[in-house]
Design a protein around this motif. Structure first.
Motif, PDB file in Angstrom:
ATOM      1  N   GLU A  43      -4.196   6.273  -2.817  1.00 16.73           N
ATOM      2  CA  GLU A  43      -4.701   4.910  -3.023  1.00 16.73           C
ATOM      3  C   GLU A  43      -3.901   4.189  -4.112  1.00 16.73           C
ATOM      4  O   GLU A  43      -3.661   2.992  -4.024  1.00 16.73           O
ATOM      5  CB  GLU A  43      -6.181   4.953  -3.424  1.00 16.73           C
ATOM      6  CG  GLU A  43      -7.127   5.203  -2.256  1.00 16.73           C
ATOM      7  CD  GLU A  43      -8.564   5.382  -2.709  1.00 16.73           C
ATOM      8  OE1 GLU A  43      -8.812   5.430  -3.933  1.00 16.73           O
ATOM      9  OE2 GLU A  43      -9.438   5.473  -1.834  1.00 16.73           O
ATOM     10  N   MET A  44      -3.503   4.930  -5.129  1.00 17.81           N
ATOM     11  CA  MET A  44      -2.776   4.321  -6.241  1.00 17.81           C
ATOM     12  C   MET A  44      -1.266   4.456  -6.085  1.00 17.81           C
ATOM     13  O   MET A  44      -0.499   3.826  -6.824  1.00 17.81           O
ATOM     14  CB  MET A  44      -3.209   4.954  -7.566  1.00 17.81           C
ATOM     15  CG  MET A  44      -4.689   4.781  -7.855  1.00 17.81           C
ATOM     16  SD  MET A  44      -5.235   3.065  -7.744  1.00 17.81           S
ATOM     17  CE  MET A  44      -4.588   2.407  -9.265  1.00 17.81           C
ATOM     18  N   ASN A  45      -0.836   5.299  -5.162  1.00 16.88           N
ATOM     19  CA  ASN A  45       0.597   5.531  -4.950  1.00 16.88           C
ATOM     20  C   ASN A  45       0.902   5.452  -3.454  1.00 16.88           C
ATOM     21  O   ASN A  45       1.052   6.484  -2.784  1.00 16.88           O
ATOM     22  CB  ASN A  45       0.997   6.905  -5.504  1.00 16.88           C
ATOM     23  CG  ASN A  45       0.782   7.003  -7.000  1.00 16.88           C
ATOM     24  OD1 ASN A  45       1.555   6.486  -7.793  1.00 16.88           O
ATOM     25  ND2 ASN A  45      -0.287   7.677  -7.396  1.00 16.88           N
TER      26      ASN A  45
ATOM     27  N   THR B 126       4.987   0.789  -6.456  1.00 13.43           N
ATOM     28  CA  THR B 126       4.947   0.941  -7.913  1.00 13.43           C
ATOM     29  C   THR B 126       3.954  -0.008  -8.589  1.00 13.43           C
ATOM     30  O   THR B 126       3.545   0.251  -9.717  1.00 13.43           O
ATOM     31  CB  THR B 126       6.339   0.687  -8.521  1.00 13.43           C
ATOM     32  OG1 THR B 126       6.792  -0.607  -8.132  1.00 13.43           O
ATOM     33  CG2 THR B 126       7.335   1.724  -8.046  1.00 13.43           C
ATOM     34  N   ALA B 127       3.569  -1.075  -7.915  1.00 12.83           N
ATOM     35  CA  ALA B 127       2.733  -2.088  -8.564  1.00 12.83           C
ATOM     36  C   ALA B 127       1.239  -1.905  -8.303  1.00 12.83           C
ATOM     37  O   ALA B 127       0.422  -2.562  -8.953  1.00 12.83           O
ATOM     38  CB  ALA B 127       3.158  -3.482  -8.124  1.00 12.83           C
ATOM     39  N   THR B 128       0.881  -1.032  -7.372  1.00  9.53           N
ATOM     40  CA  THR B 128      -0.547  -0.866  -7.068  1.00  9.53           C
ATOM     41  C   THR B 128      -1.308  -0.354  -8.272  1.00  9.53           C
ATOM     42  O   THR B 128      -2.436  -0.761  -8.532  1.00  9.53           O
ATOM     43  CB  THR B 128      -0.712   0.112  -5.887  1.00  9.53           C
ATOM     44  OG1 THR B 128      -0.024  -0.429  -4.755  1.00  9.53           O
ATOM     45  CG2 THR B 128      -2.183   0.307  -5.546  1.00  9.53           C
TER      46      THR B 128
ATOM     47  N   MET C 286       2.700  -4.103 -17.410  1.00  4.98           N
ATOM     48  CA  MET C 286       3.841  -4.849 -16.876  1.00  4.98           C
ATOM     49  C   MET C 286       4.544  -3.944 -15.873  1.00  4.98           C
ATOM     50  O   MET C 286       5.324  -3.060 -16.232  1.00  4.98           O
ATOM     51  CB  MET C 286       4.816  -5.270 -17.977  1.00  4.98           C
ATOM     52  CG  MET C 286       5.928  -6.191 -17.466  1.00  4.98           C
ATOM     53  SD  MET C 286       7.054  -6.696 -18.785  1.00  4.98           S
ATOM     54  CE  MET C 286       7.918  -8.056 -17.976  1.00  4.98           C
ATOM     55  N   THR C 287       4.259  -4.143 -14.614  1.00  4.91           N
ATOM     56  CA  THR C 287       4.820  -3.269 -13.584  1.00  4.91           C
ATOM     57  C   THR C 287       6.215  -3.716 -13.125  1.00  4.91           C
ATOM     58  O   THR C 287       6.924  -2.937 -12.505  1.00  4.91           O
ATOM     59  CB  THR C 287       3.883  -3.190 -12.361  1.00  4.91           C
ATOM     60  OG1 THR C 287       3.618  -4.509 -11.901  1.00  4.91           O
ATOM     61  CG2 THR C 287       2.579  -2.494 -12.719  1.00  4.91           C
ATOM     62  N   GLU C 288       6.589  -4.956 -13.419  1.00  5.01           N
ATOM     63  CA  GLU C 288       7.928  -5.439 -13.030  1.00  5.01           C
ATOM     64  C   GLU C 288       8.746  -5.640 -14.310  1.00  5.01           C
ATOM     65  O   GLU C 288       9.074  -6.774 -14.710  1.00  5.01           O
ATOM     66  CB  GLU C 288       7.828  -6.748 -12.243  1.00  5.01           C
ATOM     67  CG  GLU C 288       7.313  -6.569 -10.830  1.00  5.01           C
ATOM     68  CD  GLU C 288       5.817  -6.335 -10.762  1.00  5.01           C
ATOM     69  OE1 GLU C 288       5.071  -7.047 -11.453  1.00  5.01           O
ATOM     70  OE2 GLU C 288       5.386  -5.409 -10.048  1.00  5.01           O
ATOM     71  N   ASN C 289       9.078  -4.570 -14.979  1.00  2.50           N
ATOM     72  CA  ASN C 289       9.681  -4.633 -16.312  1.00  2.50           C
ATOM     73  C   ASN C 289      11.192  -4.425 -16.300  1.00  2.50           C
ATOM     74  O   ASN C 289      11.759  -3.845 -17.220  1.00  2.50           O
ATOM     75  CB  ASN C 289       9.031  -3.588 -17.227  1.00  2.50           C
ATOM     76  CG  ASN C 289       9.215  -2.167 -16.728  1.00  2.50           C
ATOM     77  OD1 ASN C 289       9.135  -1.929 -15.539  1.00  2.50           O
ATOM     78  ND2 ASN C 289       9.466  -1.225 -17.628  1.00  2.50           N
ATOM     79  N   VAL C 290      11.841  -4.894 -15.226  1.00  2.00           N
ATOM     80  CA  VAL C 290      13.301  -4.757 -15.115  1.00  2.00           C
ATOM     81  C   VAL C 290      13.917  -6.120 -14.833  1.00  2.00           C
ATOM     82  O   VAL C 290      13.418  -6.863 -13.973  1.00  2.00           O
ATOM     83  CB  VAL C 290      13.688  -3.770 -13.993  1.00  2.00           C
ATOM     84  CG1 VAL C 290      15.197  -3.588 -13.944  1.00  2.00           C
ATOM     85  CG2 VAL C 290      12.994  -2.435 -14.191  1.00  2.00           C
TER      86      VAL C 290
END
Lengths: 276, 116
Positions: free
Chosen positions: A161-163, B69-71, B46-50
Motif C-alpha cells: 500500500e505504501m510502496n 516513491t511519493a505514496t 519532501m518526496t521530490e527533493n531532487v
C-alpha cells in the motif's frame, strides 16, 4: 486449509480441567500428525506439554465459545521457554494475543491472522516448539512495545500500500509483527552501494554467513558486499520473514522501518567468512 | 564550471548561487547539469527533493512526482549514481531506484533494489 474459529477470551472467569483420552487421530509424526478436530483435542493438547514437539494438523473448525478457561488454552506455563512472552498459547487460541509480561499487546479480532497462524502451526506439520521459535524471531526486535502480530499476508498488503512498486517481500504463510524497535536491538543492514535504506535485519540472522548465503536468506537480487550497524531504537517497524525470490529461498527475519531516524554506523566489508 | 556547496546553497565560481529549503546532501555534475539532492530531516516531508541546476544558476527541473516513491510521505531520495549518457540513477529511502533524464528531469525507468 481449515479455518480456526477460535472465540477465546483470556479473561474468562472460570476454569475447567477436562480429562480426555487423546486426539482425534494421528501419531504426532510429520507424515501422520495428531489431528485436532474439536475443542477437546485442543484442551488435551494444552494439558500435555510433552506433546509440544510433535506435529499437529487442524482438521476442522474449532469454536471454543462454550469453553471457559482462565489461562491460555495451550502451553499456559511455557513462559520460561519463551522468556519474555507467553509462547505459543496465544497463537493457537488465536484471540487475545497478549504478551502482557513485556507490554507487547497485539490487537484482537484478526481472523486472517488466526487463519494464517493456525495454518502455520498445523497444516505445515510444524512442531509447536518450532512455531514458538519462529514467533520469537519476529517479536524479539519489537519487544517491550505496544504493537501487533499479523500474518505475512497482511504484512505484504500493508507494505505494498505504501510502496506501489514492490512485489510482496514477506512470506505469506508466516507470522509478522509491528511495533517500535526495542532498545538494545542489534540490527545491521547489508548493501552494495547504498548504506542507508528502509530495510535491515537482526545481526544474529547473518552471523557467519557469506555474502551469497545472505543473498539467499533474504532473496536479494544483489549479492551484498558491505554491512553497517543500525541503531533504530524507538523507530516504528514491521518485522517478518523474507519471501523466496530471484531463485533464492528466503526465510530470514527482515526489518522494514516505517519511520526515519535510524542511525547507520561502522560500515565495513562483509568478510568472506561472514560477520561475527 | 566550478561550484561548491555551502549548507543549503549551491555556489558557482561566477558568483551565481541557488538556495534551497534544506541543506544539500549530495550534488553531482552530469554532463552540464548539477543534480542536487536535498537532505530532508526526519521531521520534514519532501518526496521530490531532487533538482537539476544549470551552470547559469537556474533551477531547470524538479524531479516529477511518482507513486512508487511519493505514496509514503516519509520517503525522499538519498543517493545517486551515474546511469549512462544523460542519465542519473537516484536511490530513494524506500529502496526504489529511479532513472532521470538530466536534461528534462523526466523519469524514464524505476525498479525496486532492496539492499543495493
Amino acid at each position: 486449509m481449515k479455518k480456526l474459529t477460535a472465540i477465546v477470551v483470556i479473561t474468562f472467569v472460570l476454569s475447567i480441567t477436562p480429562v480426555f483420552a487423546t486426539y482425534s487421530g494421528g501419531t504426532g509424526e510429520p507424515n501422520d500428525p495428531w489431528q485436532i478436530s474439536c475443542p477437546n483435542d485442543l484442551l488435551y493438547l494444552g494439558s500435555h506439554p510433552a506433546d509440544y514437539n510433535s506435529c499437529f494438523i487442524l482438521t476442522a473448525d474449532i469454536n471454543l465459545a462454550a469453553c471457559t478457561v482462565t489461562t491460555a488454552v495451550i502451553a499456559p506455563d511455557i513462559n520460561s521457554v519463551a522468556d519474555n512472552f507467553q509462547g505459543v498459547a496465544w497463537l493457537v487460541s488465536g484471540i487475545e494475543l497478549i504478551l502482557e509480561e513485556n507490554g507487547f499487546v497485539a490487537q484482537t479480532g484478526y481472523t486472517e491472522e488466526v487463519f494464517a497462524i493456525s495454518g502455520v502451526a498445523f497444516t505445515a506439520g510444524m512442531s509447536l516448539q518450532t512455531l514458538e521459535q519462529n514467533t520469537r524471531r519476529i517479536v524479539e526486535p519489537v519487544r517491550n512495545s505496544s504493537g501487533q502480530i499479523i500474518s505475512g499476508y497482511t504484512a505484504n498488503k500493508r507494505c505494498l500500500e505504501m510502496n506501489p512498486g514492490y512485489s510482496s517481500p514477506y512470506k505469506p504463510a508466516s507470522l509478522a509483527s509491528e511495533g517500535k524497535i526495542a532498545s538494545g536491538t542489534d540490527l545491521v543492514r547489508v548493501y552494495t552501494e547504498n548504506m542507508e535504506g528502509q530495510w535491515a535485519m537482526p545481526r544474529s540472522e547473518i552471523v557467519g554467513l557469506s555474502p551469497y548465503q545472505i543473498a539467499n536468506k533474504y532473496s536479494l537480487k544483489y549479492v551484498p558486499t558491505n554491512v553497517v550497524n543500525v541503531n533504530a531504537t524507538g523507530t516504528n517497524a514491521r518485522i517478518g520473514i523474507a519471501k523466496d525470490n530471484f531463485g533464492y529461498t528466503g526465510g530470514g527475519v527482515q526489518v522494514e522501518f516505517l519511520g526515519k531516524g535510524a542511525e547507520y554506523y561502522n560500515p565495513r566489508t562483509i568478510p568472506s567468512g561472514g560477520i561475527k | 564550471m566550478n561550484w561548491h556547496i555551502n549548507n543549503n546553497e549551491l555556489i558557482f565560481d561566477n558568483g551565481e548561487a541557488v538556495s534551497f529549503d534544506f541543506s544539500i546532501a549530495q550534488a553531482k555534475d552530469v554532463e552540464g547539469v548539477i543534480v542536487v539532492i536535498l537532505g530532508v530531516p526526519a521531521s520534514e516531508v519532501m518526496t521530490e527533493n531532487v533538482f537539476g541546476i544549470s551552470y547559469e544558476g537556474k533551477i531547470i527541473w524538479q524531479i516529477e512526482r511518482t507513486p512508487a516513491t511519493a505514496t509514503n510521505p516519509i520517503n525522499s531520495y538519498i543517493g545517486l549514481r551515474k546511469g549512462g549518457t544523460g542519465k542519473v540513477i537516484l536511490h530513494n529511502w524506500n529502496e526504489v531506484a529511479t532513472v532521470v533524464d538530466t536534461k528534462t528531469g523526466r523519469i524514464t525507468d524505476s525498479w525496486v533494489e532492496r539492499y543495493r
